[in-house]
Write a protein that holds these residues in place. Structure first.
Motif, mmCIF file in Angstrom:
data_model
loop_
_atom_site.group_PDB
_atom_site.id
_atom_site.type_symbol
_atom_site.label_atom_id
_atom_site.label_comp_id
_atom_site.label_asym_id
_atom_site.label_seq_id
_atom_site.Cartn_x
_atom_site.Cartn_y
_atom_site.Cartn_z
ATOM 1 N N GLY A 33 0.681 -0.615 0.019
ATOM 2 C CA GLY A 33 -0.480 0.135 -0.098
ATOM 3 C C GLY A 33 0.567 0.480 0.108
ATOM 4 N N VAL A 34 0.217 2.258 0.126
ATOM 5 C CA VAL A 34 1.043 3.096 -0.707
ATOM 6 C C VAL A 34 -0.021 4.949 0.228
ATOM 7 C CG1 VAL A 34 2.531 3.686 -2.375
ATOM 8 C CG2 VAL A 34 0.447 3.767 -2.419
ATOM 9 N N ALA A 35 0.407 5.696 0.730
ATOM 10 C CA ALA A 35 -0.768 7.263 0.938
ATOM 11 C C ALA A 35 0.672 7.849 1.021
ATOM 12 C CB ALA A 35 -0.171 7.253 2.856
ATOM 13 N N ALA A 36 -0.204 9.247 0.280
ATOM 14 C CA ALA A 36 0.264 10.096 -0.549
ATOM 15 C C ALA A 36 -0.503 11.674 0.368
ATOM 16 C CB ALA A 36 0.708 10.037 -1.880
ATOM 17 N N GLN A 56 -1.257 -1.227 -10.929
ATOM 18 C CA GLN A 56 -2.355 -0.891 -12.204
ATOM 19 C C GLN A 56 -3.374 -0.140 -10.765
ATOM 20 O OE1 GLN A 56 -4.571 -4.736 -12.449
ATOM 21 N NE2 GLN A 56 -2.739 -5.198 -13.933
ATOM 22 N N SER A 57 -3.552 -0.252 -10.024
ATOM 23 C CA SER A 57 -4.856 0.551 -8.893
ATOM 24 C C SER A 57 -3.962 2.107 -9.148
ATOM 25 C CB SER A 57 -4.912 0.077 -7.181
ATOM 26 O OG SER A 57 -4.747 1.002 -6.358
ATOM 27 N N LEU A 58 -3.085 2.120 -8.785
ATOM 28 C CA LEU A 58 -3.030 3.387 -8.888
ATOM 29 C C LEU A 58 -2.148 3.745 -10.825
ATOM 30 C CD1 LEU A 58 0.416 2.855 -6.748
ATOM 31 C CD2 LEU A 58 -1.244 4.986 -6.224
ATOM 32 N N GLU A 59 -2.376 3.298 -11.637
ATOM 33 C CA GLU A 59 -2.686 3.771 -13.171
ATOM 34 C C GLU A 59 -4.574 4.326 -12.901
ATOM 35 O OE1 GLU A 59 -1.188 0.847 -15.628
ATOM 36 O OE2 GLU A 59 0.743 1.293 -14.379
ATOM 37 N N GLN A 60 -5.261 3.000 -12.384
ATOM 38 C CA GLN A 60 -6.536 3.390 -13.124
ATOM 39 C C GLN A 60 -6.748 4.809 -12.221
ATOM 40 O OE1 GLN A 60 -8.138 -0.345 -11.769
ATOM 41 N NE2 GLN A 60 -7.592 -1.488 -13.524
ATOM 42 N N GLN A 61 -6.387 4.884 -10.559
ATOM 43 C CA GLN A 61 -6.917 6.388 -9.935
ATOM 44 C C GLN A 61 -5.601 6.488 -9.709
ATOM 45 O OE1 GLN A 61 -9.172 3.445 -6.814
ATOM 46 N NE2 GLN A 61 -10.309 5.699 -7.269
ATOM 47 N N PRO A 62 -4.846 8.139 -9.732
ATOM 48 C CA PRO A 62 -3.293 8.329 -10.054
ATOM 49 C C PRO A 62 -3.377 9.287 -9.010
ATOM 50 C CG PRO A 62 -4.060 9.050 -12.730
ATOM 51 C CD PRO A 62 -5.679 8.081 -11.512
ATOM 52 N N VAL A 63 -2.479 9.236 -7.987
ATOM 53 C CA VAL A 63 -2.786 9.908 -7.102
ATOM 54 C C VAL A 63 -1.182 11.280 -6.903
ATOM 55 C CG1 VAL A 63 -1.887 9.424 -4.019
ATOM 56 C CG2 VAL A 63 -3.786 8.110 -5.379
ATOM 57 N N ALA A 64 -1.065 11.753 -6.547
ATOM 58 C CA ALA A 64 -0.703 13.185 -7.164
ATOM 59 C C ALA A 64 -0.101 13.301 -5.581
ATOM 60 C CB ALA A 64 -0.788 15.184 -7.764
ATOM 61 N N GLY A 65 0.958 14.787 -5.192
ATOM 62 C CA GLY A 65 1.611 14.519 -4.204
ATOM 63 C C GLY A 65 3.057 14.275 -4.443
ATOM 64 N N THR A 66 3.703 15.408 -3.107
ATOM 65 C CA THR A 66 5.311 15.187 -3.470
ATOM 66 C C THR A 66 5.471 14.742 -2.226
ATOM 67 O OG1 THR A 66 5.205 17.515 -2.793
ATOM 68 C CG2 THR A 66 5.823 16.485 -4.805
ATOM 69 N N LEU A 67 4.732 14.232 -0.933
ATOM 70 C CA LEU A 67 4.743 13.745 -0.455
ATOM 71 C C LEU A 67 4.420 12.027 0.105
ATOM 72 C CD1 LEU A 67 5.844 13.802 3.107
ATOM 73 C CD2 LEU A 67 3.793 15.230 3.328
ATOM 74 N N GLY A 68 5.187 11.094 0.474
ATOM 75 C CA GLY A 68 4.636 9.553 0.776
ATOM 76 C C GLY A 68 4.974 8.587 1.193
#
Ligand code: F6R
Length: 613
Positions: A33-36, A56-68
């Motif tokens: 998992g990731v959090a950003a 794949q999940s991040l490709e479908q629902q990208p998450v921007a942000g420079t901290l994670g």
């Protein structure tokens, strides 16, 4: 075990987190998992299974942000599931935590927090951490850092943590106690990671955190404090491994690459510790030659494959010195009362330098006043830092979960150490030491020869891989080799395998022998008195129609009439034959695993670095 990566800077965080997590895959995991940070919330994505699902999940629902922060989880508390995957959050979803380790008093903390109204959704021990931090902020902690420190003063157990706060868009927090965590120092950006290989392509400078330290990372720099709030000066060190060392370099798997690296690594160790002033060139580890002369006992502690090298090391030390040497599993040693005193040198063997039981054994030994010498592969690891002296095996990052190159490097370390101590105590004379060293020099070439004949090993594996079980037999120096061969086989091919001292056959395992059971007989110690005994054991297997696969020395005329299949290895001195034989057994397990279609670099259920008990 669990892997952690974190980032703060000016680049998009999630691709860097995924890149780092991929380099940590070797540690073993079952979900990720990731959090950003995003302006309105902390975005969290989790998936069960391989990282490709998270990608794949991040490709479908990208998450921007420079901290994670990102995490690979190896389940301990609670099954592998999305809800148990990290990051975990507090009630508001504004604090996110990734964790490696075990919070031992989590049940008590959870009950207390639930009484205060906190809502939990997972079965994990980790989830208490964000709630504890939330609670500390509510009761007036002056800063997020202070809230983390207060929370951790209440947590018992082991942890490496990465923490995000939604109201801190430019700061990543981290802490460690008992589980590995490093800080990667960049230009205008900072990382955290479970180990150096995870971020070796991003930074060339690192800080090895100590237990009980909390760190705040901002793009412009890091500040470290102890749990009581005292500031700690950051000790920045250069990264010593090359980015290419964590690539497959054209091999189909890391394990195959690492098997092939062995001759080079052993040559390097021999060059480092060659002949000098009448002995093996080795620093006296800061212990001093008189220390070795006065020593009366050695105790070797380790786990898994490293324990098998410890068993071999004991035989070498007994052979070349007058010392009494014992080897024990670290997980058993730590609960024993072994009656050791400061006159005993404890030798801890660990590739990763982070194995929980080995570390606990080191701490126990030190509390008894013993000196600890570790044989370790990872500079900056906890084992290396907590030992009085370290023999670095310098095998480079080992990514395949099954130990290969670290194993033979540890064997070589023991051979050199035994000669060094033998010389220091005058129990090996100069001529003997020189002869032994020149015999050791033959080992890398003999391994090259085994590698060149790998297709012959593949044929044997292809013929015997599909049975339910196999038996590995060896004696004396090659009894630990038999154990290691069996361990390699079960780890990566999932075929049940037993390693046994051949002399124990009649005391039980002979009952297993029938016309289907492959019995791998290690019969290379041709000058040793156990050779004839080994032949007798093979005849006993033959008489019961077992299928003998002999590991034999080139030209041994006794073998063809006795064995169904023979894996030939070049002759080396009996004492050093395990270094050559084990490479043949690594290949045998490798090709069996390939034929059985397993995931060789990341076998099921296994973690590369066992950081919890
Ligand atoms: C087996 C294997 C494990 C490790 C054991 C100790 O192939 O890799 O059995 O040897 O977990 O790990 P370290 O050496 O890192 O202490």
């Amino acid at each position: 075990m669990c892997g952690i990566v974190g980032y703060v800077g000016s680049r998009a965080a999630t691709p860097l987190l995924l890149g780092g997590l991929k380099r940590l895959e070797y540690r073993g995991y079952d979900s990720a998992g990731v959090a950003a940070w995003q302006p309105e919330t902390l975005a969290i994505r989790k998936c069960v299974g391989r990282l490709s699902a998270l990608e794949q999940s991040l490709e479908q629902q990208p998450v921007a942000g420079t901290l994670g922060v990102g995490h690979t989880r190896w389940a301990t508390h609670g099954e592998p599931s999305e809800v148990n995957s990290h990051p975990h959050t507090d009630c508001s979803g504004r604090i996110a935590v990734v964790h490696n380790g075990i919070i031992e008093n989590y049940q008590e903390l959870r009950a207390e927090l639930e009484r205060q109204g906190h809502k939990f959704c997972s079965q994990t021990d980790t989830e208490v951490i964000p709630h504890l931090i939330e609670a500390e902020l509510k009761v007036g902690a002056a800063s997020p850092e202070e809230a983390i420190r207060r929370a951790l003063r209440r947590a018992k157990g082991a942890y490496a943590l990465g923490v995000l706060f939604h109201d801190q868009p430019r700061t990543l927090y981290a802490a460690r106690c008992g589980s590995p965590l490093i800080v990667g120092v960049g230009q205008g950006e900072q990382f955290i990671a479970s180990d150096v290989p995870a971020i070796v392509d991003q930074v060339r400078r690192v800080i090895y955190l100590n237990d009980g330290e909390v760190v705040a990372l901002r793009p412009e720099g890091v500040s470290i404090s102890k749990l009581d709030g005292t500031a700690v000066e950051a000790k920045i060190q250069p990264v010593t491994i090359a980015a290419e060392s964590v690539e497959k370099a054209g091999f189909e798997t890391f394990m195959l690459k690492e098997i092939h690296e062995q001759p080079r690594i052993l040559r390097h160790l021999l060059a480092q510790h060659g002949w000098q002033n009448g002995s093996v060139a080795m620093p006296d580890f800061g212990l001093g030659a008189p220390y070795f002369r006065k020593l009366n006992r050695m105790m070797v502690v380790a786990c898994g494959s490293a324990y098998h090298t410890g068993m071999y090391g004991k035989l070498l030390l007994e052979n070349f010195t007058s010392l009494a040497v014992e080897t024990d599993l670290a997980s058993e040693f730590r609960y024993r009362d072994p009656k050791i005193d400061p006159g005993t040198l404890v030798v801890a063997v660990s590739q990763s330098g982070e194995t929980a039981d080995t570390l606990a054994s080191i701490r126990m030994a030190k509390s008894w006043g013993c000196k600890v010498l570790s044989i370790c592969n990872v500079p900056g690891s906890t084992v290396a830092r907590e030992s009085d002296a370290v023999f670095f095996t310098e095998a480079g990052p080992e990514i395949g979960v099954a130990a290969t190159k670290s194993f033979t490097a540890q064997q070589m370390a023991f051979a050199l150490l035994a000669l060094f101590i033998g010389r220091a105590r005058n129990e090996v004379n100069e001529a003997q030491a020189q002869e032994l060293l020149s015999d050791l020099q033959r080992v890398p070439d003999a391994i090259v020869y085994v590698l060149e004949r790998r297709e012959a090993v593949r044929k044997v594996a292809d013929k015997h891989h599909d049975g339910p079980s196999s038996l590995y037999l060896g004696r004396r120096f090659n009894y630990p080799t038999a154990l290691e061969g069996a361990l390699k086989n079960k780890e990566i091919s999932y075929q049940h395998a037993e390693g046994y001292a051949a002399g124990e056959m009649k005391h039980g395992p002979i009952a297993l022998i029938n016309e289907y059971l492959p019995v791998i007989c290690l019969c290379t110690q041709t000058r040793d008195e156990v050779y004839a005994k080994m032949i007798s054991n093979m005849k006993e297997v033959e008489a019961r129609h077992g299928r003998i696969i002999a590991l034999a020395t080139d030209g041994d005329a006794a073998m063809p009439g006795l064995a169904e299949d023979i894996i030939w290895v070049p002759a080396v001195r009996d004492e050093f034959s395990p270094l050559v034989n084990v490479v043949a057994l690594q290949l045998l397990a490798y090709y069996a695993a390939q034929a059985r279609g397993t995931d060789i670099d990341k076998p099921r259920n296994l973690a590369k670095s066992v950081t919890v008990e």
